[in-house]
Design an enzyme around this catalytic site. Structure first.
Site, mmCIF file in Angstrom:
data_model
loop_
_atom_site.group_PDB
_atom_site.id
_atom_site.type_symbol
_atom_site.label_atom_id
_atom_site.label_comp_id
_atom_site.label_asym_id
_atom_site.label_seq_id
_atom_site.Cartn_x
_atom_site.Cartn_y
_atom_site.Cartn_z
ATOM 1 N N ASP A 463 0.855 -1.178 0.000
ATOM 2 C CA ASP A 463 0.000 0.000 0.000
ATOM 3 C C ASP A 463 0.896 1.235 0.000
ATOM 4 O OD1 ASP A 463 -1.761 2.074 0.509
ATOM 5 O OD2 ASP A 463 -2.910 0.977 2.020
ATOM 6 N N HIS A 464 0.840 2.003 -1.077
ATOM 7 C CA HIS A 464 1.744 3.140 -1.209
ATOM 8 C C HIS A 464 1.416 4.262 -0.223
ATOM 9 C CE1 HIS A 464 5.139 4.681 -3.268
ATOM 10 N NE2 HIS A 464 4.908 4.080 -4.426
#
Length: 493
Positions: A463-464
């Protein structure tokens, strides 16, 4: 005098909203004891047996095997004998209420699993355990229990249902709208007769004492229906399974092909849960993937050395998955950003102190992700034993909702399918997933020379929002270093 109580499908925990009836464990007319399992249902998490919190005679079942019921829908009704001393609080527990433990829902007056007296029920209280799921009970203690004597209940039911002779009578006026709650019917024969003719007993006004619906009332409604009068259809009748019908299918040339039969498969159970979770992950999580090839020759040699130990020092065989899981826990200790979740409402990143490691397992029911609790406190041998236990339970369909939820990081070994790489979808609401491909001999430059080595591809989807590429790359590089040089792990042991 027996009191008819309705038992609804309880909240089985973890936010589940429906369940599929796999197998009924009781028939109409059977005598059940308190907390006796009455139906086996399959949720998106697992298969569980649901116990009935009341003891008495089963008067009706709702839903056929294979049908899906929402939480709060009626499961069955039970005729329960009422204690003689209705004023004593010790003679009955009343309607069950309170919060269930272990993720199980509780029975309440308005929630799922509730049971209330039917019309015309006596004023006495009814004995109830309050349990809604095997292994889970209500939080509040239950007053002194009394087992319902089957003979007493069985004898009471026929006495409450006088069978009227078949005489021409006017059809009773149906109630305009079905009123939720127990139906004033005790006799299974009356229910069966209504079910055979698709009559909704909730919309019939009974001519018996206290509004009890008699056989004559049902027969009158049947005659009225046969003569063309408006009679309500049963809302509780199971809907027929949809059949494959010819539909129009667009061809690659843009034309419509008529008459081809397309099969429609409902998205429910495990398949439906997987579809919803993956779709939500794609909608909410801005994911990115990085990957690297690693020389796993030394890891495989270390595993072979562990498993070749004999004598008192010998222990259970250690799997490659267990070693990779132990490497993951060491990497998460160095990069805690990836053991987190995002709270959208608070706009916060929540870093989690414990590592509950999920691992993907393919079963006959579909893909499930059992969770190894507190993996950060386990060694490779302990993790391997827990993985073996959970895998066996998954194949047998015995996993509980608690064993399938609460993961913080997932390890996906898709190499068992004979593939090298993948870009896995994050298991929402987690922040990352490590994918492992097959370990196969490949040409590899080793110590300046070309050699055949055991090579594996590792991929990390993250998850950026919780970290940048530098953190994700550092995590994956540490994993690869441990695979190539297992001695690196000695620093954290």
């Amino acid at each position: 005098m027996p009191q008819v109580l309705e038992f609804k499908l309880p909240d089985l925990g973890e936010g589940l909203t429906e369940a599929e009836i796999v197998r009924w464990l009781v028939e109409v007319g059977d005598v059940v004891a308190i907390d006796q399992p009455v139906v086996e249902v399959e949720t998106a998490k697992a298969m569980v047996e649901v116990p009935c919190p009341y003891g008495g005679v089963v008067t009706a079942r709702f839903g056929e095997e294979g049908s899906e019921l929402p939480v709060g829908a009626p499961l069955l009704t039970v005729a329960v004998s009422v204690g003689a001393d209705a004023g004593s609080s010790e003679e009955g527990a009343g309607a069950a209420s309170g919060s269930g433990s272990g993720g199980a829902g509780a029975a309440s007056g308005s929630g799922s699993g509730s049971a209330g007296p039917g019309p015309g029920a006596g004023s006495g209280e009814v004995e109830s355990s309050g349990n809604v799921l095997v292994g889970y009970g209500t939080g509040a203690p239950v007053a002194r229990r009394r087992r319902v004597r089957p003979t007493a209940v069985a004898a009471a039911v026929p006495a409450r249902v006088p069978v009227a002779p078949v005489v021409p009578v006017a059809a009773p006026d149906p109630v305009p709208d079905a009123v939720p709650g127990p139906v004033a019917v005790v006799s299974p024969l009356v229910r069966k007769l209504a079910r055979q003719h698709d009559l909704d007993l909730r919309k019939l006004a009974g001519s018996g004492r206290d509004g009890l619906i008699l056989r004559a009332d049902v027969e009158s409604a049947i005659r009225a229906l046969a003569e063309g009068a408006s009679a309500p259809l049963s809302a509780g009748a199971a809907a027929p399974e949809p059949e494959a019908v010819p539909v129009s299918v667009a061809s690659s040339a843009g034309r419509t092909v008529e008459g081809s039969a397309a099969q429609r498969i409902p998205l429910r159970g495990v398949r439906g849960a997987v579809a919803e979770k993956l779709s939500r992950s794609r909608r909410e999580i801005p994911d990115a993937t990085c990957w690297v090839d690693a020389d796993a020759t030394e890891l495989m040699a270390a595993r072979a050395a562990m498993n070749s130990v004999a004598g008192p020092a010998a222990g259970p065989k250690v799997s490659v998955l267990a070693l990779l899981a132990r490497i993951c826990t060491a990497a998460l200790a160095r990069f805690p950003e990836l053991n987190s979740t995002v709270d959208l409402e608070a706009r916060e990143i929540v870093r989690l102190p414990e590592v509950h490691l999920g691992f993907a397992a393919q079963t006959e029911r579909g893909l499930v992700v059992p969770v190894v609790r507190d993996a950060q406190a386990r060694n490779a041998e302990s993790i391997g034993a827990e993985i073996a236990r959970l895998t066996e339970a998954a194949r047998a369909g015995r996993l509980t909702p608690a064993e399938l939820t609460g993961g913080t990081f997932t390890l996906n070994n898709y190499g068992v399918f004979g593939v090298d790489g993948s870009t896995p979808i994050i298991n929402h609401p987690e922040a990352a997933m490590l994918g492992v491909g097959r370990i196969v001999p490949k040409p590899w430059v080793y110590q300046g020379e070309l050699a055949v080595r055991q090579v594996v591809q590792l991929s990390l989807t993250f998850d950026h929002r919780v970290c940048d590429g530098g953190t994700a790359g550092g995590f994956l590089r540490y994993i690869a270093d441990c695979v190539e040089q297992p001695a690196v792990l000695l620093r954290t042991l």
